[in-house]
Design an enzyme around this catalytic site. Structure first.
Site, mmCIF file in Angstrom:
data_model
loop_
_atom_site.group_PDB
_atom_site.id
_atom_site.type_symbol
_atom_site.label_atom_id
_atom_site.label_comp_id
_atom_site.label_asym_id
_atom_site.label_seq_id
_atom_site.Cartn_x
_atom_site.Cartn_y
_atom_site.Cartn_z
ATOM 1 N N GLY A 82 -4.571 -13.325 7.302
ATOM 2 C CA GLY A 82 -3.431 -12.494 6.896
ATOM 3 C C GLY A 82 -3.939 -11.204 6.281
ATOM 4 N N GLY B 236 -7.212 -18.271 7.131
ATOM 5 C CA GLY B 236 -6.047 -17.476 6.752
ATOM 6 C C GLY B 236 -6.259 -16.021 7.127
ATOM 7 N N VAL C 22 -5.317 -10.443 3.414
ATOM 8 C CA VAL C 22 -6.657 -10.513 2.824
ATOM 9 C C VAL C 22 -7.706 -10.809 3.903
ATOM 10 C CG1 VAL C 22 -8.110 -11.794 1.200
ATOM 11 C CG2 VAL C 22 -5.748 -11.235 0.586
ATOM 12 N N GLY C 23 -7.424 -11.831 4.702
ATOM 13 C CA GLY C 23 -8.386 -12.287 5.710
ATOM 14 C C GLY C 23 -8.746 -11.219 6.731
ATOM 15 N N LYS D 192 3.419 -14.800 -12.727
ATOM 16 C CA LYS D 192 3.612 -15.076 -11.297
ATOM 17 C C LYS D 192 5.055 -15.516 -11.094
ATOM 18 C CE LYS D 192 1.131 -15.319 -7.451
ATOM 19 N NZ LYS D 192 0.059 -14.382 -7.082
#
Ligand code: NAD
Length: 370
Positions: free
Chosen positions: A179, A177, A181-182, A77
């Site tokens: 965004g 959230g 994904v959401g 990451k």
């Protein structure tokens, strides 16, 4: 904050590289956690408050996620300190600078995460070439545009329904959230007949017990507007989304949003972890004791990295969604069956599964750890 060495164990991290270039305000870190299965893949997170510790924990989550999904990749990451909404010229300079500084870190493949997108990855490609999550025009499979992670979450939820038990067509869900994904998990669940009753973004929460129109909310976000601009609902504080009574609660924003201090406020039957590390282990234990099913992040949200790995292997976009559906359904079933049979937390079942896949790969390495 934990010292990086105190986070180390028998799996990693393999390398931690800090990057600073004060002349352009560049400050970032790369954590390559474990490369036993192959070069690490994990997104670049850009946020003002991101830390080395957060980056290391996210890198570990990627190690488990990639191993659990059977990908030939380790976990890593990268984190870049800064406001992702800064002027685009400044952002481009930082991303390009970060990529150049990590040119030699060949065991890490750049990918998008919170605060970075396909355009950012195109800048990385232009500089060092070692990247996935590219725009379609550059041969990429735009995982956020097709909703790879949201699709995977919806497949995990379908399997988990039998363990709850719940019916998708009558389920009421909440997303923290709204965004990449959401939005997509909301779209896929609504297409199956489930009803979104509350969603939030950094502006606050919008709530309607009779259901929100997901397509309208997506249209708002596409125009750059916050979810609180949605008219047919009640506006609540951002944090109030935790208290909304529902069947499925989906965190899809930041880490550690559910912890021992607030887990008792949740009133749901199932928690499906769209975000990475959104809940502490102690809070997951409490959910388990209360009979609330919790599907771990590195099982439920693997759709994005499966898509990224397939892009890296030059697979077709058409093959991606069926591969995600197949892997997510199989892994979710295995984890939930083991958890039920052994009366353990789904996270412990998932960790055992990922660890055994990882240790098998590690056994072939000259240095057993990496
Ligand atoms: P994104 O930047 O597209 O969306 C994040 C959303 O969360 C935004 O709408 C933002 O306004 C909102 N948000 C931020 N802080 C919030 C808060 N405190 N309360 C409520 N909303 C808040 O990011 P994304 O790509 O959707 O990623 C979301 C999470 O999912 C991250 O944890 C990420 O690591 C994880 N994840 C993403 C993918 C992917 O494919 N994009 C894959 C796996 C995991």
């Amino acid at each position: 904050m934990n010292d990086i060495f105190s986070l180390a164990d028998d799996l990693g991290p393999f390398k931690v590289i800090h990057v600073q270039e004060p002349s352009i305000g560049l400050k970032g870190v790369l954590v390559i956690d474990n490369v036993a299965r192959g070069p690490s893949i994990g997104g670049v997170r850009m946020a003002v408050d991101v830390t080395t510790e957060e980056c290391a924990r996210l890198a570990r989550a990627m190690t488990f996620k990639n191993a659990a999904a059977g990908l030939p990749h380790g976990g890593g990451k990268a984190a870049l300190v800064g406001d992702p909404n800064m002027p685009v010229e400044q952002k481009e300079e930082l991303i390009r600078g970060f990529a150049c500084a990590l040119r030699e870190a060949e065991q890490y493949i750049f990918a998008p995460d919170m605060g970075t997108d396909e355009t950012c990855m195109a800048w990385v490609k232009d500089e060092i070439n070692r990247v996935v999550g590219l725009p379609r025009e550059m041969g990429g499979i735009p995982l956020d545009e097709i909703g790879a992670t949201g699709w995977g979450l919806s497949q995990a939820i379908k399997v988990a329904m039998d363990f709850c038990p719940l019916e998708t067509s009558s389920a009421r869900f909440v997303v923290q959230g709204f965004g990449a994904v959401g939005k997509h998990v909301s779209r896929f669940l609504s297409q199956d007949g489930a009803s979104a009753i509350a969603v939030s973004d950094s502006s606050g929460t919008i709530y309607n017990a009779n259901g929100l129109d997901v397509e309208q909310l997506i249209a708002l976000k596409t125009e750059g507007k916050p979810v609180t601009d949605y008219r047919d609902g009640e506006t609540l504080e951002g944090d109030a989304i935790i208290d909304v009574d529902c069947d499925i609660w989906i965190p899809a924003a930041r880490p550690d949003v559910i912890h021992e201090g607030n887990v008792h406020r949740l009133s749901t039957k199932m928690l499906v972890q769209g975000a990475n590390i959104p809940i502490t282990y102690a809070a997951e234990k409490i959910l388990h004791e209360k009979g609330i099913l919790s599907i771990p992040d590195f099982i439920a949200n693997a759709g994005g990295v499966i898509c990224a790995a397939m892009e890296y292997q030059r697979s077709s976009e058409a093959a991606v969604m069926s591969s995600i559906a197949e892997k997510l359904a199989r892994n979710t079933l295995e984890v939930l069956e083991t958890a039920k049979r052994e009366s353990i937390l789904p996270r412990d079942a998932a960790l055992a599964m990922a660890r055994s896949r990882l240790e098998e790969a590690m056994s072939f390495r000259r240095w057993k750890l990496f």
